[in-house]
Design a protein around this motif. Structure first.
Motif, short mmCIF file in Angstrom:
data_model
loop_
_atom_site.label_atom_id
_atom_site.label_comp_id
_atom_site.label_asym_id
_atom_site.label_seq_id
_atom_site.Cartn_x
_atom_site.Cartn_y
_atom_site.Cartn_z
N CYS A 115 2.76 -4.57 6.35
CA CYS A 115 2.15 -2.85 8.20
C CYS A 115 1.34 -2.33 7.22
O CYS A 115 1.62 -2.07 6.31
CB CYS A 115 3.66 -2.81 8.41
SG CYS A 115 3.16 -0.88 8.90
N ASP A 116 0.24 -2.15 8.28
CA ASP A 116 -0.73 -1.05 6.96
C ASP A 116 -0.42 0.13 7.01
O ASP A 116 -1.12 0.93 6.35
CB ASP A 116 -2.45 -1.07 8.26
CG ASP A 116 -3.54 -0.71 7.66
OD1 ASP A 116 -3.30 -1.39 6.50
OD2 ASP A 116 -4.32 -0.22 8.43
N GLU A 117 1.21 0.99 7.19
CA GLU A 117 1.20 2.18 7.39
C GLU A 117 2.58 2.30 5.95
O GLU A 117 2.35 2.97 5.30
CB GLU A 117 2.24 2.64 8.37
CG GLU A 117 2.52 3.91 8.60
CD GLU A 117 1.30 5.07 8.71
OE1 GLU A 117 1.22 5.45 8.17
OE2 GLU A 117 0.67 4.57 9.35
N CYS A 118 3.25 1.19 5.98
CA CYS A 118 4.66 1.61 5.06
C CYS A 118 4.83 -0.14 4.18
O CYS A 118 5.39 0.31 3.11
CB CYS A 118 5.93 1.65 5.87
SG CYS A 118 7.03 -0.27 6.83
N TYR A 119 3.50 -0.76 4.86
CA TYR A 119 3.73 -1.77 3.78
C TYR A 119 4.67 -2.65 3.83
O TYR A 119 4.99 -3.38 2.73
CB TYR A 119 3.30 -1.62 2.19
CG TYR A 119 1.83 -0.64 2.12
CD1 TYR A 119 1.02 -1.18 2.16
CD2 TYR A 119 1.97 0.22 2.22
CE1 TYR A 119 -0.64 -0.38 2.97
CE2 TYR A 119 0.83 1.68 1.69
CZ TYR A 119 -0.30 0.73 2.09
OH TYR A 119 -1.93 1.75 2.05
N ALA A 120 5.74 -2.30 4.30
CA ALA A 120 6.99 -3.31 4.78
C ALA A 120 6.23 -5.07 4.75
O ALA A 120 5.32 -4.66 5.61
CB ALA A 120 7.77 -3.56 5.56
N ASN A 121 6.88 -6.06 4.30
CA ASN A 121 6.13 -7.53 4.42
C ASN A 121 7.11 -8.58 4.46
O ASN A 121 8.25 -8.31 3.80
CB ASN A 121 5.33 -7.29 2.97
CG ASN A 121 5.64 -7.46 2.04
OD1 ASN A 121 6.20 -8.82 1.38
ND2 ASN A 121 5.56 -6.52 1.11
N VAL A 122 6.42 -9.78 4.67
CA VAL A 122 6.83 -11.19 4.72
C VAL A 122 6.05 -11.75 4.26
O VAL A 122 4.78 -11.76 4.10
CB VAL A 122 7.42 -11.27 6.22
CG1 VAL A 122 9.21 -10.80 6.26
CG2 VAL A 122 6.79 -11.82 6.87
N PRO A 127 5.42 -4.86 16.46
CA PRO A 127 5.38 -3.33 15.58
C PRO A 127 6.69 -3.98 14.23
O PRO A 127 7.32 -4.36 14.61
CB PRO A 127 5.86 -2.08 16.73
CG PRO A 127 5.11 -2.77 17.99
CD PRO A 127 6.21 -4.20 17.47
N CYS A 128 6.16 -3.14 13.63
CA CYS A 128 6.52 -3.09 12.24
C CYS A 128 8.03 -2.61 12.63
O CYS A 128 8.78 -1.15 12.73
CB CYS A 128 6.72 -1.79 11.29
SG CYS A 128 6.93 -1.44 9.63
N PRO A 129 9.86 -3.01 12.10
CA PRO A 129 10.59 -2.34 12.45
C PRO A 129 11.17 -1.23 11.73
O PRO A 129 11.98 -0.96 12.19
CB PRO A 129 12.17 -3.49 12.26
CG PRO A 129 10.66 -4.53 10.82
CD PRO A 129 9.70 -3.95 11.19
N PHE A 130 10.36 -0.87 10.50
CA PHE A 130 11.05 0.00 10.39
C PHE A 130 10.29 1.80 9.87
O PHE A 130 10.24 2.95 10.34
CB PHE A 130 10.24 0.05 8.06
CG PHE A 130 11.38 -1.41 8.09
CD1 PHE A 130 12.55 -1.18 7.46
CD2 PHE A 130 10.35 -2.84 7.86
CE1 PHE A 130 13.59 -2.36 7.75
CE2 PHE A 130 11.75 -3.39 7.22
CZ PHE A 130 12.65 -3.32 7.32
N CYS A 131 9.22 2.12 10.44
CA CYS A 131 7.84 3.01 10.61
C CYS A 131 7.84 2.97 11.92
O CYS A 131 7.12 3.73 12.77
CB CYS A 131 6.89 3.01 9.97
SG CYS A 131 5.68 1.78 10.12
N GLY A 132 7.86 1.30 12.26
CA GLY A 132 7.14 1.14 14.12
C GLY A 132 5.56 1.15 14.00
O GLY A 132 4.83 1.27 15.48
N CYS A 133 4.72 0.81 13.42
CA CYS A 133 3.73 0.81 13.35
C CYS A 133 2.89 0.31 13.66
O CYS A 133 3.45 -1.59 13.82
CB CYS A 133 2.28 0.93 11.41
SG CYS A 133 1.06 0.60 11.09
#
Length: 75
Positions: free
Chosen positions: A43-50, A14-20
């Motif tokens: 991430c599909d929720e907060c758009y954090a990416n690598v 899961p996303c480490p920032f929002c948990g999505c």
């Protein structure tokens, strides 16, 4: 020209920032002189990416490098 292909990623944490838990990969193939393939995991929720790319025409190397980066992240 850039070709994009998006799909869900199995095995991504899961996303480490929002948990999505909805994580997608965006495969990019640049059709130029060097044919670089890149992979962005987002991430599909907060758009954090690598992002990871290979200087060869090797999508799987890029994908596995990006997954290692994504699954190794901390918030």
């Amino acid at each position: 020209m850039i070709l994009d292909f998006e799909e869900r990623v199995a095995g991504a944490k899961p996303c480490p920032f929002c948990g999505c838990k909805t994580i997608k990969t965006d495969k990019k193939k640049w059709i130029e002189e060097n044919h670089v393939r890149g992979v962005k995991i987002t991430c599909d929720e907060c758009y954090a990416n690598v992002f990871s790319y290979s200087d060869t025409d090797d999508y799987y190397t890029s994908f596995h490098k990006a997954m290692e980066k994504w699954n190794g992240r901390t918030s």
